[in-house]
Design a protein around this motif. Structure first.
Motif, PDB file in Angstrom:
ATOM      1  N   ALA A  79       0.722  -1.131  -0.100  1.00 54.33           N
ATOM      2  CA  ALA A  79       0.025   0.020  -0.096  1.00 54.33           C
ATOM      3  C   ALA A  79       0.902   1.205  -0.037  1.00 54.33           C
ATOM      4  CB  ALA A  79      -1.026  -0.147   1.311  1.00 54.33           C
ATOM      5  N   LEU A  82       2.290   1.682  -3.237  1.00 53.61           N
ATOM      6  CA  LEU A  82       1.243   2.286  -4.316  1.00 53.61           C
ATOM      7  C   LEU A  82       0.685   3.578  -3.838  1.00 53.61           C
ATOM      8  CD1 LEU A  82      -0.731  -0.945  -5.016  1.00 53.61           C
ATOM      9  CD2 LEU A  82       0.787   0.254  -6.479  1.00 53.61           C
ATOM     10  N   GLY A  83       1.163   4.443  -2.858  1.00 56.16           N
ATOM     11  CA  GLY A  83       0.496   5.509  -2.208  1.00 56.16           C
ATOM     12  C   GLY A  83       0.266   6.636  -3.187  1.00 56.16           C
ATOM     13  N   CYS A  84       1.103   6.772  -4.216  1.00 57.52           N
ATOM     14  CA  CYS A  84       0.844   7.963  -5.098  1.00 57.52           C
ATOM     15  C   CYS A  84       0.101   7.478  -6.481  1.00 57.52           C
ATOM     16  CB  CYS A  84       2.083   8.626  -5.404  1.00 57.52           C
ATOM     17  SG  CYS A  84       2.982   9.382  -4.010  1.00 57.52           S
ATOM     18  N   SER A 103      -2.645   4.240   1.497  1.00 62.88           N
ATOM     19  CA  SER A 103      -2.965   4.336   0.075  1.00 62.88           C
ATOM     20  C   SER A 103      -4.342   4.740   0.026  1.00 62.88           C
ATOM     21  CB  SER A 103      -2.666   3.333  -0.932  1.00 62.88           C
ATOM     22  OG  SER A 103      -3.083   3.351  -2.110  1.00 62.88           O
ATOM     23  N   GLU A 104      -4.848   5.946  -0.819  1.00 70.75           N
ATOM     24  CA  GLU A 104      -6.183   6.224  -0.928  1.00 70.75           C
ATOM     25  C   GLU A 104      -6.756   5.003  -1.890  1.00 70.75           C
ATOM     26  OE1 GLU A 104      -6.782  10.007  -2.742  1.00 70.75           O
ATOM     27  OE2 GLU A 104      -5.301  10.770  -1.385  1.00 70.75           O
ATOM     28  N   SER A 105      -6.352   4.153  -2.559  1.00 72.58           N
ATOM     29  CA  SER A 105      -6.935   3.118  -3.268  1.00 72.58           C
ATOM     30  C   SER A 105      -6.997   1.796  -2.690  1.00 72.58           C
ATOM     31  CB  SER A 105      -6.188   3.161  -4.793  1.00 72.58           C
ATOM     32  OG  SER A 105      -5.027   2.940  -4.736  1.00 72.58           O
TER      33      SER A 105
END
Length: 173
Positions: A79, A82-84, A103-105
């Motif tokens: 996560a 993949l943060g950005c 991570s926003e996703s």
């Protein structure tokens, strides 16, 4: 759809079980909607660095979403990696609190350990009418956190914890 799961190593059976569940879900989706979901498994070997590396590679492949990784450690590193980027990460089993903040996703399907303890306390008091409790728990970090959350919520609901006993998971008596 990519699946980042331990398909070898000591967690292989858990990874295979999640893969089989995803395959059943994909088949059900195909039967009910006519849409075909292509599942592509990637072996993380239960290694956090491997999981994050694979996820970073998937960002640029046109993958729609990732299911996995399995453990909280793998998920935390993945996560964060993949943060950005906005590649949806569907986390089926990891229970550590705060993973979705990396991570926003990232979408966590299992309730975190603390929430499980809170809900157990609420069940004990509100459904079963318990006013006292004794806690017996293994000394693993997750179980201790769950016991502490249980105790805090149980006391907040007016209950009294009369004892807390710890044991090592390898103890047999």
């Amino acid at each position: 759809m990519a699946l980042l799961l331990p398909l070898s190593g000591e967690l292989q059976s858990f990874g295979e079980a999640i893969f089989r569940g995803a395959a059943i879900g994909a088949e059900k989706c195909r039967r009910e909607s006519g849409r075909h979901l292509r599942l592509i498994p990637y072996d993380t070997k239960g290694n956090a660095i491997d999981a994050a590396r694979l996820a970073r590679e998937l960002v640029h492949t046109g993958t729609d979403a990732v299911i996995g990784p399995l453990t909280s450690d793998e998920t935390a590193v993945t996560a964060a990696a993949l943060g950005c980027d906005f590649l949806p990460l569907i986390v089926p089993a990891a229970t550590q609190a705060g993973l979705t903040l990396l991570s926003e996703s990232a979408f966590q399907l299992s309730p975190n350990i603390e929430l499980q303890g809170i809900r157990a306390a609420e069940y004990a008091v509100l459904t079963r009418g318990a006013d006292t409790a004794a806690i017996v728990t293994p000394t693993t970090a997750d179980q201790v956190r769950m016991a502490e959350a249980f105790e805090d919520r149980f006391r907040a609901l007016g209950g009294a914890v009369v004892a807390t006993e710890y044991y090592r998971p390898r103890d047999r008596d």
